[in-house]
Design a protein around this motif. Structure first.
Motif, PDB file in Angstrom:
ATOM      1  N   ALA A  36       0.835  -1.207   0.000  1.00 58.82           N
ATOM      2  CA  ALA A  36       0.000   0.000   0.000  1.00 58.82           C
ATOM      3  C   ALA A  36       0.869   1.255   0.000  1.00 58.82           C
ATOM      4  O   ALA A  36       0.619   2.191  -0.776  1.00 58.82           O
ATOM      5  CB  ALA A  36      -0.938  -0.010   1.207  1.00 58.82           C
ATOM      6  N   ALA A  37       1.877   1.278   0.823  1.00 57.44           N
ATOM      7  CA  ALA A  37       2.769   2.443   0.875  1.00 57.44           C
ATOM      8  C   ALA A  37       3.519   2.622  -0.439  1.00 57.44           C
ATOM      9  O   ALA A  37       3.622   3.735  -0.963  1.00 57.44           O
ATOM     10  CB  ALA A  37       3.750   2.296   2.038  1.00 57.44           C
ATOM     11  N   VAL A  43      -4.400   0.938   2.881  1.00 56.84           N
ATOM     12  CA  VAL A  43      -4.385  -0.474   3.274  1.00 56.84           C
ATOM     13  C   VAL A  43      -5.725  -1.108   2.929  1.00 56.84           C
ATOM     14  O   VAL A  43      -5.789  -2.255   2.494  1.00 56.84           O
ATOM     15  CB  VAL A  43      -4.057  -0.607   4.778  1.00 56.84           C
ATOM     16  N   GLU A  44      -6.803  -0.357   3.086  1.00 55.35           N
ATOM     17  CA  GLU A  44      -8.144  -0.869   2.781  1.00 55.35           C
ATOM     18  C   GLU A  44      -8.286  -1.202   1.297  1.00 55.35           C
ATOM     19  O   GLU A  44      -8.885  -2.209   0.942  1.00 55.35           O
ATOM     20  CB  GLU A  44      -9.217   0.138   3.205  1.00 55.35           C
ATOM     21  N   GLN A  45      -7.756  -0.343   0.427  1.00 54.54           N
ATOM     22  CA  GLN A  45      -7.834  -0.608  -1.014  1.00 54.54           C
ATOM     23  C   GLN A  45      -7.103  -1.894  -1.380  1.00 54.54           C
ATOM     24  O   GLN A  45      -7.619  -2.718  -2.127  1.00 54.54           O
ATOM     25  CB  GLN A  45      -7.233   0.556  -1.820  1.00 54.54           C
ATOM     26  N   LEU A  49      -8.634  -5.626  -2.743  1.00 57.11           N
ATOM     27  CA  LEU A  49      -8.160  -6.326  -3.942  1.00 57.11           C
ATOM     28  C   LEU A  49      -7.653  -7.721  -3.613  1.00 57.11           C
ATOM     29  O   LEU A  49      -7.879  -8.666  -4.374  1.00 57.11           O
ATOM     30  CB  LEU A  49      -7.062  -5.520  -4.641  1.00 57.11           C
ATOM     31  N   VAL A  50      -6.993  -7.866  -2.477  1.00 63.28           N
ATOM     32  CA  VAL A  50      -6.536  -9.191  -2.048  1.00 63.28           C
ATOM     33  C   VAL A  50      -7.739 -10.108  -1.863  1.00 63.28           C
ATOM     34  O   VAL A  50      -7.743 -11.255  -2.330  1.00 63.28           O
ATOM     35  CB  VAL A  50      -5.692  -9.103  -0.762  1.00 63.28           C
ATOM     36  N   VAL A  70      -0.557 -12.888  -9.828  1.00 62.73           N
ATOM     37  CA  VAL A  70      -0.542 -12.268 -11.159  1.00 62.73           C
ATOM     38  C   VAL A  70      -1.766 -11.379 -11.331  1.00 62.73           C
ATOM     39  O   VAL A  70      -1.659 -10.204 -11.698  1.00 62.73           O
ATOM     40  CB  VAL A  70      -0.474 -13.347 -12.265  1.00 62.73           C
ATOM     41  N   GLU A  71      -2.944 -11.926 -11.037  1.00 57.90           N
ATOM     42  CA  GLU A  71      -4.172 -11.132 -11.173  1.00 57.90           C
ATOM     43  C   GLU A  71      -4.200  -9.955 -10.203  1.00 57.90           C
ATOM     44  O   GLU A  71      -4.655  -8.867 -10.546  1.00 57.90           O
ATOM     45  CB  GLU A  71      -5.399 -12.016 -10.960  1.00 57.90           C
ATOM     46  N   LEU A  72      -3.695 -10.166  -8.990  1.00 63.16           N
ATOM     47  CA  LEU A  72      -3.643  -9.082  -8.007  1.00 63.16           C
ATOM     48  C   LEU A  72      -2.744  -7.952  -8.507  1.00 63.16           C
ATOM     49  O   LEU A  72      -3.120  -6.778  -8.448  1.00 63.16           O
ATOM     50  CB  LEU A  72      -3.144  -9.605  -6.667  1.00 63.16           C
TER      51      LEU A  72
END
Length: 82
Positions: A36-37, A43-45, A49-50, A70-72
């Protein structure tokens, strides 16, 4: 530095080739603050996605959930383009 001191075992014992297409949710969650950083996201975004890219086994007692890396990564890249 923002991650807990308890490193998931697979991050220490995996191939380290960078070619792993999936990791366990625990291994990915450990890295969320750093990702995220680095990508200037919340962190929420990244957590959302995870969750979206976590694949559950067809039968719950055979196998375990994994995150398609890969998709992540493609989804994370798509956020940057928008």
């Amino acid at each position: 530095p923002q991650a807990s001191r308890e490193v998931p075992v697979e991050l220490v014992t995996a191939s380290a080739s960078g070619l792993d297409y999936s990791l366990t949710p625990a291994a990915v969650a450990w890295q969320i603050p750093r990702v995220a950083a680095a990508r200037q996201l919340s962190v929420e975004q990244v957590s959302q996605l995870v969750a979206e890219h976590t694949q559950k086994p067809l039968v719950s007692f055979i196998g375990m959930p994994v995150v398609n890396i890969v998709e992540l990564n493609l989804a994370l890249d798509a956020l940057r383009k928008n």
